[in-house]
Structure formats: C-alpha cells, structure tokens
Design a protein around this motif. Structure first.
Motif, PDB file in Angstrom:
ATOM      1  N   GLU A 187      10.613  -0.010   6.479  1.00 47.98           N
ATOM      2  CA  GLU A 187      10.763   0.379   5.381  1.00 47.98           C
ATOM      3  C   GLU A 187       9.434  -0.116   4.113  1.00 47.98           C
ATOM      4  O   GLU A 187       9.192  -0.153   3.178  1.00 47.98           O
ATOM      5  N   LYS A 188       8.591  -0.689   4.384  1.00 46.21           N
ATOM      6  CA  LYS A 188       7.777  -2.107   3.745  1.00 46.21           C
ATOM      7  C   LYS A 188       6.618  -1.733   4.727  1.00 46.21           C
ATOM      8  O   LYS A 188       6.645  -1.903   6.216  1.00 46.21           O
ATOM      9  N   LEU A 189       5.236  -1.983   4.069  1.00 45.94           N
ATOM     10  CA  LEU A 189       3.870  -1.786   4.354  1.00 45.94           C
ATOM     11  C   LEU A 189       3.576  -3.102   3.788  1.00 45.94           C
ATOM     12  O   LEU A 189       3.936  -3.257   2.327  1.00 45.94           O
TER      13      LEU A 189
ATOM     14  N   THR B 114      -5.775 -10.319  -1.741  1.00 45.56           N
ATOM     15  CA  THR B 114      -4.826 -10.290  -2.238  1.00 45.56           C
ATOM     16  C   THR B 114      -3.609  -9.728  -0.964  1.00 45.56           C
ATOM     17  O   THR B 114      -4.235  -8.423  -0.075  1.00 45.56           O
ATOM     18  N   ALA B 115      -2.392  -9.883  -0.125  1.00 46.73           N
ATOM     19  CA  ALA B 115      -1.642  -8.807   0.471  1.00 46.73           C
ATOM     20  C   ALA B 115      -0.737  -8.634  -0.682  1.00 46.73           C
ATOM     21  O   ALA B 115      -0.075  -9.307  -1.525  1.00 46.73           O
ATOM     22  N   GLN B 116      -0.796  -7.089  -0.454  1.00 47.73           N
ATOM     23  CA  GLN B 116       0.954  -6.434  -1.588  1.00 47.73           C
ATOM     24  C   GLN B 116       1.499  -5.685  -0.341  1.00 47.73           C
ATOM     25  O   GLN B 116       0.618  -4.819   0.540  1.00 47.73           O
TER      26      GLN B 116
ATOM     27  N   THR C 182       6.712   1.679  -4.545  1.00 52.47           N
ATOM     28  CA  THR C 182       6.339   0.863  -5.734  1.00 52.47           C
ATOM     29  C   THR C 182       5.731  -0.637  -5.180  1.00 52.47           C
ATOM     30  O   THR C 182       6.587  -0.574  -3.983  1.00 52.47           O
ATOM     31  N   GLU C 183       4.951  -1.198  -5.712  1.00 54.34           N
ATOM     32  CA  GLU C 183       4.857  -3.049  -5.477  1.00 54.34           C
ATOM     33  C   GLU C 183       6.134  -3.706  -5.324  1.00 54.34           C
ATOM     34  O   GLU C 183       6.207  -3.771  -6.437  1.00 54.34           O
TER      35      GLU C 183
ATOM     36  N   LEU D 185      -4.163  -0.600  -4.344  1.00 55.93           N
ATOM     37  CA  LEU D 185      -3.787  -1.061  -6.309  1.00 55.93           C
ATOM     38  C   LEU D 185      -5.463  -1.853  -6.508  1.00 55.93           C
ATOM     39  O   LEU D 185      -5.209  -2.816  -6.952  1.00 55.93           O
ATOM     40  N   GLY D 186      -6.438  -1.162  -6.404  1.00 58.81           N
ATOM     41  CA  GLY D 186      -8.007  -2.196  -7.320  1.00 58.81           C
ATOM     42  C   GLY D 186      -8.315  -2.847  -5.942  1.00 58.81           C
ATOM     43  O   GLY D 186      -8.392  -2.229  -5.125  1.00 58.81           O
ATOM     44  N   GLY D 187      -9.257  -3.272  -6.467  1.00 59.50           N
ATOM     45  CA  GLY D 187     -10.522  -4.448  -5.947  1.00 59.50           C
ATOM     46  C   GLY D 187     -10.941  -3.378  -4.967  1.00 59.50           C
ATOM     47  O   GLY D 187     -11.556  -1.974  -5.158  1.00 59.50           O
ATOM     48  N   TRP D 188     -11.774  -3.933  -3.692  1.00 59.75           N
ATOM     49  CA  TRP D 188     -13.315  -3.076  -3.146  1.00 59.75           C
ATOM     50  C   TRP D 188     -13.234  -3.098  -1.790  1.00 59.75           C
ATOM     51  O   TRP D 188     -13.578  -4.034  -0.892  1.00 59.75           O
TER      52      TRP D 188
END
Length: 959
Positions: free
Chosen positions: A149-151, A174-176, A184-185, A133-136
C-alpha cells in the motif's frame, strides 16, 4: 494496465526494416519475414532475442525480472525470464535506459517497477506512476511495505551544514513515503540537517572527498527498504560503507553498522561492510545485505544485537565469479519465501536455500549492469493476442513460429489452415516450447487462411493469431535485394486466389501457392495475371521462375499444367509447350502460322489442354508433350479411360528400358505406367496421385526404383502405400506422401510401420548434418542411421534431450541402440556413440549420463543399483575444475586429480554443509567404506568424514 509508458511491449517497438504481414482486422497478428539468423524473434520481429544461462533448480516461486541490452544495440529493455532462461515477457525499449528493475507487491498485486526518464514505472493490474517530489536523484531507489500500500522512495537535495566550523554545501538524501492509492506524501526524512552536520547521519562518516566548491554526496545511497512491520527502514550507503536503521516515528537512527560512527561492531575476526548494497530486515528479524570487497561480491545474513552493539554473521554466501572493482555495482539481496536468498549483481543471479546451499544460478545476456529480483507476473503486461511468423526456405516444409509476449497459462499451440476462414482443418497441435515455439508443417498444408490458437492445459482457447501465409511468403521473396531490384517498388496490392495469392509490384508480380511456393511473373508471363485470377491461373501456378529455353531469344516458364514460351517477336503473347513445338517446326513467326494474336487458354468444350489463335490458324494442344502411345501402354491407357480417365493426357513418349533392370515406362498428366520388371510378360503397373508425385520428385527409377505392386491400403486403413525396389512410399491424409529408404524401412517395420508407435513418415530420408549418416522423422519419433551404428529409432523426451546436445553433431554422436526399457521396468534409455546415455523415468525426467561418470554409475548397478536414476545432466562444479551428476540416492563427482567417486547419504550432506569441493575437504578420493572399528569413512583430498554407529553422526577430519 501500464502507466508512465505508452506500452511496455508490442509492435509499436518494431525493429527497423521489420514488416509484419497484414492480419485480419479482428485479431491483429504479425507474419514475420525475419532472416533465420536474425537477432529478433521470427513471430515478433520487433523483439530482440533473449536467453539467460541457468543451472540448478529454484525452490522459490515466480520468475526473474531484470533488464538487458540486446547484443550490438544501444537499446535497454526490461525482461522477465523463467528458470530455464527463456523469456516470459520482453518489454519495450527504454531510450533513456532502465535503472533499479524490481519485482514487488503493489496494492496487493504482482507488480514490476523500474526507473526511467526520471519517473518510476509501476505495472500491475492496478498501477500508478510516481515521481519523487523535487530534487535531482541520480541513483533512484524505491521499495514498498509488506502490504504493497505504501512506497518509500529516495530523493536528493542540496543544503548547507556546518563542517569544521564552516558552512559548506552537501547533498542530503531524503526518504519519501507515498500512499499508493492516493499518491500523496505521508512521511519525509532527511539524512542531513541544515546547520548541523552530526544529525541524523553524521557527515563525518563519509569516505568521499569534496571536489572543489560543488556540493558533494556524502552518503551515496544504494538502497532503502522497509522493516517487515513498516515502522522503520534500512538505508545502505556506499559513501560511508554504512548500513543505518531509521525509526520512522521518532525520525532518528536506532543503530548503524560499518560506518565510522557505527554503533554495531562486526563479529570477532570479521570485517564490517566494505561497499554494502540492498540491506534489509527479513521477516525473521535478521539483517540481509550484499557487500563488495575488491572484485568479489558476497551476501551476508546477520543477527544485530542492538543492546550489546554486536553483529553475528549467520550465513556468508559467496557466489562464483568476479566483478570489475572500477565499475558500478547493481546488486540486490532478496529474501525469498522460506528464508532463502536471491543474490543478484550485474545481470547474474545466485539463489541459496535457507541452509545456505546454492540451488540455482542465472546469467542474463547483457553488457550493462542490472540487478534481478524474483516475483509474480503482472497480468497486464501480456499482449492482447499472440503473433505468428513463417519460414519458407524449405520448399517441402513451412515453419510457423508462434509466441505470446507476457501471457501466462499457454500450454500448447493448435494450428488450423484452409482455403478460407470457413473451411479450415487442424494441421497440428504441439506443446509450447520456450518463448517462441517452432512448428514444422508440410508446405502443401499451409493455405490462404491460417490461425494459431493458444490453448491452456485443459485445451481451452486463450487467444489466437491470424495470418496470411501467402502474403508472408510473397513478402519474404520480395525481401531479397535482387528480387527488389527486378520488381521495383511495391504497390501494396494483393489478390487472394482460390488456392493461393498474388502480389503486384511496379515491374512484375509474385504469385504463391502451397504447392509451388512464391514465384516471379515478369514481362509477357505477367499477362497470365489478367486471365481469371479471381479463381485460379488457367495453367496452374508456376513451379519455377522464367529461364532460358535453349532456343535463341526464347525464354520459358514452367507452370503446373504446362510450360509457356515467349520471344520478343511475339509481342505481349506467350505460347504453351506443345503448341510451341509445332509452331517452331512450322517456322515460328516467319512461317505459315504468323504471329500469335492472344495467349493460349483452355477451351471450354473441345477436351484439349489448350488452344491459341494465330494470324493464319487456331492451334489446339491435346498433350503437353508431343509423343505417341503404343502397344501395351496404349491398351492399359484405354482400359483406364484414355485422356478422360485417371491418367489424363500423356506427357511424353514411352521411355524404353534405360539400362539393365529398369523397365520401360511412360508419364502422363496424373500418373505413370511402368512394367513391374524387364522380364517378358511382366505386368504393367500404374502409379498415380501423391505417391506418384513423390516417386517422381524422389528420383523415379533412379530413386525409389521400380514398383513391386500397385497402390494398396495400409494396415491401419487410413493411408496408402507402394513397395519399390529401394524402399517404400507411404501416404496418409494428415502427412502426405514420403519415401522411406530400405535402410530405414527395416527398422520402421520392426516397430510396426505406420500402425506402430512411430506412425507415418513426415519427410523423406535426408543426409545428416555431419554428412555421414541419414535420418527420417515420423509422426512420433525418428530413425537415424550411420555406417558404423546402423539404424536406430529414438523418440519422445530422450530425442528432445539428444537434440539439446546437438543431435548427431553433438558430443553424443549417433544412437547405438533403439529406445529400450530399463532393467527395473520403470524407465527408458538410449545409448550413444560418445560413451553417453540418456535415461528417463516418470519421477526424474530425462537426463544425460556422460563418459566416466556413466561408467562409474553403470559399475554401481545403474538405475537398479544404489544410486538410482539420474536427476540432472552432467554439470560443472562451482569452481569449474570438476564435473558431477546427481542421482536419486547420491551423486558421482569427478575431477582430474581424483577421478570418479560416489558420494551419498550422510557423507554427502556433511560434505555439502562444508561447502562441498570448494571447502577444506576438496573432492572425494574414495567411496564410502567400513573401517576396522566398525565406522563408515570416506576420504577426501584434504581430510575424511567418519560416521559413527554409536552417535549416529558424521564428523569431518582434516589433514
């Protein structure tokens, strides 16, 4: 299903210039015309070839997933390959490259994932596509929790923080955490805090230097991985040489290792991480990571004592080989079921068991740098159907190539062919062999309709590829540049005949049949295409392209039933051979016949071969050749029904005895009459059908020689045969007719000929590729002959293993024995010229034993001795200095300095635990022996190992 890419494999990825032949609409399939040395697969010419180099035996389930760059291209493709190095699935080219390929569990299913075009592509039976979600982010990392189930994904953002009293720009990682089902986050954590350079990971930890006023990436994250319980994660940072553990509930660091502010110290006498990669906590609670120091890569398994701030290295795994320290490293340390480790770096793989022993290595053919992981195959990557391609280079054998990209469970391929899809027969069923299976078929058996069926282990049809061999053969002929120039542009018009096919082009046609191959029809000869092509050409199919006839301005083309001649003065019409002989004698177009008014054609009722209208007469031909039948030949011919009988019309006059020992003979449309010998009163014999055709094609009286009797049924009641002075010709419905020379026939008949285990011949004997010997293949084996070894049979797994090593041109040379039973009555073996043998047993399979190691094994009693059967071929030791073979109850190791030595049992286990020949002891210099005090001892280059009967333990001693 696949998300994020329109397709991961398939013909949408076709290579430039590859033109698959049209298959039926119901089951799309490709019939390739790729060249034999093409870097693409013959059955799928849009897929580049791939073969990894592997050694050893993996104990872990699954296949290996990585990416590669095909040689000579700028393509990047994901790929899965098995433990033999053969691809299981080759993905579609990714123009923007592939990063971080990995096999994983996703939503409870096998999945593969990679980063391309700033997006994560995850492929399983139920998939989603996720974008940070954003960033580069430029070095993307992603992992899933134990449930799939989660990433957890990385992203990078710019911020400012106070450093040395000044606010300065830095890049924070960042870790998402993303819920895989809802996309969804659910969690976010940042490595740096705006305004505070000490939390959570201090900026002062960095080993990097700022470049001007640009934000700098002080961490350079190499990986992040969930804890087994999903409550925390581990970050690996190249920029700090650090490994950090984050508690997700408190969002704080619980410990750090290797960095300037590390809370965990390395073991005494050891260094911490230098350039760590892919650190993770295993299910056993230990820390697993990859580290690079200089040009070496190692894997480490460590225990982290947080309370005492100390690390203990449990295992240090040092794969062979080096890396370029100036180049980026793409590495992983995967924890395998059972506690083993899979180290991968820059396309190479080293797999270790839970004891730290190296059990498997792999090396992918790629110039790029990719990591590799082991996992299951997602069902959805498989193409919807298999594909088939052909090679028509050998006029007697058509090679079919079949493959099914990504499909699991294919055990064998069944080939069916016939004049149409309602009248097909099974030609052959063969076991699947690697990604693409090559199947050799008699050329005459491959007809208009062709199906390759993929079968599972129970014989159930999993899917099929349908193809038109005729169109594939026509396309292959047209692919030749000289043919293209002759024929001009294609019209994409193909006609299916009763037993062949014709393709139309701007300046000519290509006509094909299984019997004659693909031939050109040009100019006046092309006009035969308008004479009944809905059924069959009136004089059969051409057996050659047009060529000069020997007469000025006259060209000819040979067909199955006649030879046709044409000259410019005749306009668009051509003349058959027998009529042409008379026409030429009458003065041709300037003589009494005048010019032809039409092509020759078979008349409906006269019984003649052909008739043709000229300006001043109608000509009939009763024989392809002008000639007479006299004496015994005439009497025998009448007994057989003359022109309406078995032989048909004569194709020339009687050929008198050409030299001593060769009797007179005469050829007819469907056979030959020949005396049994030159002696007076010798019986006249008839050759006909496929055996006669083979006799002629093999050289007639100059090849198989003179028949000793007429055609007889074979002993098994299936086929027919004739013995000749120089060999035999055998025919059966499934194999056609083939010539077995006397040098091979003696060995074949020794094993029961056609009703023995070898079965019927599948080819004529031909020269070996080294130009020294000869060989012939049978249904279930082969016979190879050379002047120095004589003829020997070889079959089954032993023949396959010999073939792996290059047949007679390889290091083994020719077989010096037939396949024989082992002394213990369990296995089988063949010996070869190069002091090498191939041994097989039901429990060990087929393996080569070479030269010195073979001599030592034989001296130890071979398979009945203390070592038993070989369980590997001869392999190179890890350092490349020595060689070794593993047997059921021990091993034989060789090096230039120590020769061949047997090592087994406890001595072997102790030696391997000490890193074998790479350890302090080096290579063995003796075999195990009893000492004066009753202990067992084995000597090595730098020490020895003792076994004590009192303690029942082995102990190493060093010089």
């Amino acid at each position: 299903m696949t998300v994020g890419l329109t397709a991961l494999s398939g013909p949408a990825d076709a290579a430039p210039g590859a033109t698959p032949a049209t298959a039926s609409a119901a089951t799309p399939a490709a019939a390739s015309t790729a060249a034999p040395d093409s870097p693409f697969y013959r059955s799928q010419p849009w897929l580049p070839r791939f073969k990894a180099t592997t050694t050893g035996t993996s104990t872990a389930p699954g296949v290996l997933f990585t990416a590669f760059q095909p040689s000579g291209t700028i393509e990047t493709r994901p790929v899965m390959y098995d433990n033999t190095g053969e691809p299981v699935w080759i993905g579609r080219n990714q123009p923007d490259g592939v990063e971080a390929p990995q096999a994983l569990q996703y939503l409870g299913e096998n999945a593969i994932a990679f980063w391309s075009r700033n997006i994560w592509d995850i492929t399983s039976d139920t998939t989603g596509s996720h974008r940070p979600l954003g960033g580069w982010e430029v070095h993307p990392r992603m992992t899933t929790d134990s449930t799939g189930e989660k990433l957890l994904l990385t992203d990078k953002w710019g911020t400012t923080t106070k450093i040395d009293g000044l606010y300065q720009p830095v890049v924070m990682t960042t870790a998402q955490e993303i819920n895989g089902r809802t996309n969804t986050e659910t969690f976010r954590w940042s490595s740096a805090t705006a305004g505070d350079s000490t939390k959570p990971i201090p900026v002062k930890d960095t080993l990097r230097t700022r470049n001007g006023d640009d934000p700098f990436d002080y961490l350079d994250v190499a990986s992040l991985n969930y804890d087994p319980d999903g409550r925390g994660f581990v970050i690996t940072a190249r920029g700090t040489s650090g490994i950090y553990h984050v508690d997700m509930a408190s969002r704080t660091l619980t410990w750090s290792f290797g960095s300037k502010s590390a809370t965990i110290a390395p073991p005494d006498g050891e260094t911490g991480p230098t350039l760590p990669e892919d650190a993770r906590i295993g299910a056993d609670g230990k820390l697993y990571f990859v580290d690079r120091s200089g040009d070496h890569v190692r894997g480490v398994v460590a225990t982290i004592d947080v309370a005492n701030g100390k690390a203990t290295y449990e295992r240090k795994l040092q794969p062979s080989g080096t890396v370029d320290p100036a180049q980026p490293l793409a590495a992983r340390h995967q924890v395998l079921p059972g506690g083993g480790s899979l180290l991968s770096y820059n396309g190479r793989v080293a797999e270790y068991n839970a004891s730290g022993a190296l059990v498997f290595t792999g090396n992918a053919p790629t110039a790029a740098k990719y990591e590799t992981t082991r996992g299951g195959i997602p069902l959805s990557v498989a193409d919807s159907n298999p594909y088939v391609g052909f090679d028509f280079a050998d006029p007697t054998t058509t090679k079919a190539f079949v493959s099914w990209n990504g499909r699991q469970g294919v055990a064998s391929w069944r080939i069916r062919s016939g004049p149409d899809d309602r009248h097909m027969t099974v030609l052959k069923t063969v076991a699947r062999s690697g990604f693409e299976t090559e199947i050799a078929l008699p050329a005459t058996s491959v007809q208009n309709a062709f199906v390759a069926e993929a079968l599972d282990a129970d014989g159930k049809v999993l899917g099929q590829a349908t193809a038109e061999p005729g169109r594939a053969a026509i396309d292959a002929r047209y692919a030749d540049p000289a043919t293209k120039q002759t024929l001009g542009s294609p019209t994409y018009s193909y006609e299916t005949l009763r037993s062949g096919m014709v393709g139309h082009f701007a300046s000519g046609d290509i006509i094909w049949s299984p019997r004659t191959g693909a031939r050109l029809l040009l100019g006046a000869f092309r006009s035969w295409g308008s004479q009944g092509f809905g059924a069959e050409p009136p004089f059969g199919y051409p057996v050659a392209d047009q060529a000069p006839s020997g007469d000025a301005n006259v060209i000819q083309q040979k067909f199955e039933k006649d030879t046709v001649f044409w000259a410019p003065a005749w306009g668009p019409w051509s003349i058959t051979q027998a009529i042409y002989i008379e026409y030429r004698a009458a003065g041709a177009e300037l003589g009494s016949w005048g010019r032809p008014l039409a092509n020759a054609q078979p008349p409906a009722s006269t019984g003649a071969l052909s008739m043709q209208e000229f300006e001043n007469r109608t000509a009939y031909s009763w024989s392809v050749w002008a000639g007479a039948i006299r004496g015994d030949f005439l009497e025998k011919y009448r007994q057989l029904g003359s022109e309406n009988g078995t032989l048909g019309y004569p194709q020339g006059s009687t050929v008198p005895s050409p030299r001593p020992g060769i009797p007179a003979y005469q050829s007819f449309q469907r056979g030959t009459l020949i005396y049994q010998s030159t002696e007076s009163g010798a019986p006249m014999l008839m050759l006909w059908g496929r055996i006669e055709y083979k006799w002629e094609s093999a050289g007639g009286v100059d090849g198989p020689g003179v028949p000793l009797f007429e055609e007889r049924p074979t002993a098994d009641g299936v086929g027919r045969f004739i013995q000749f002075t120089n060999g035999y010709i055998y025919w059966s419905p499934n194999t056609d007719a083939w010539y077995v020379e006397n040098t091979m026939a003696a060995k074949w008949t020794e094993y029961g000929a056609e009703h023995g285990f070898l079965g019927y011949p599948m080819m004529d004997a031909i020269p070996s590729t080294d130009g020294v010997g000869r060989y012939i293949h049978f249904q279930r084996g082969s016979i190879f002959w050379s002047p120095s070894t004589g003829a020997h049979e070889i079959h089954g797994g032993i023949r396959d293993k010999w073939a792996e090593y290059g047949w007679e041109r390889g290091p083994m040379g020719y077989p010096t024995t037939d396949e024989l039973g082992s002394a213990d009555g369990v296995g089988r073996y063949n010996h070869f010229q190069g002091d090498e043998s191939v041994y097989w047993s039901p429990s060990t399979g087929t393996h080569v034993v070479n030269r010195g190691i073979r001599a030592r094994w034989l001296a130890a009693g071979a398979e009945t001795g203390l070592l038993g059967y070989p369980t590997t071929d001869e392999l190179a030791t890890a350092g490349g200095v020595g060689r070794y073979s593993v047997f059921q109850r021990g091993s034989v190791y060789w090096s230039p300095a120590t020769g061949c030595q047997v090592i087994r049992g406890g001595m072997f286990s102790q030696w391997v635990a000490l890193d074998a020949e790479r350890g302090r002891l080096g290579y063995p210099t003796s075999e195990e022996y009893r000492t004066a005090d009753g202990q067992q001892r084995q000597d090595f280059q730098h020490g020895y190992i003792l076994w004590s009967p009192q303690t029942q333990r082995t102990t190493p001693y060093y010089y």
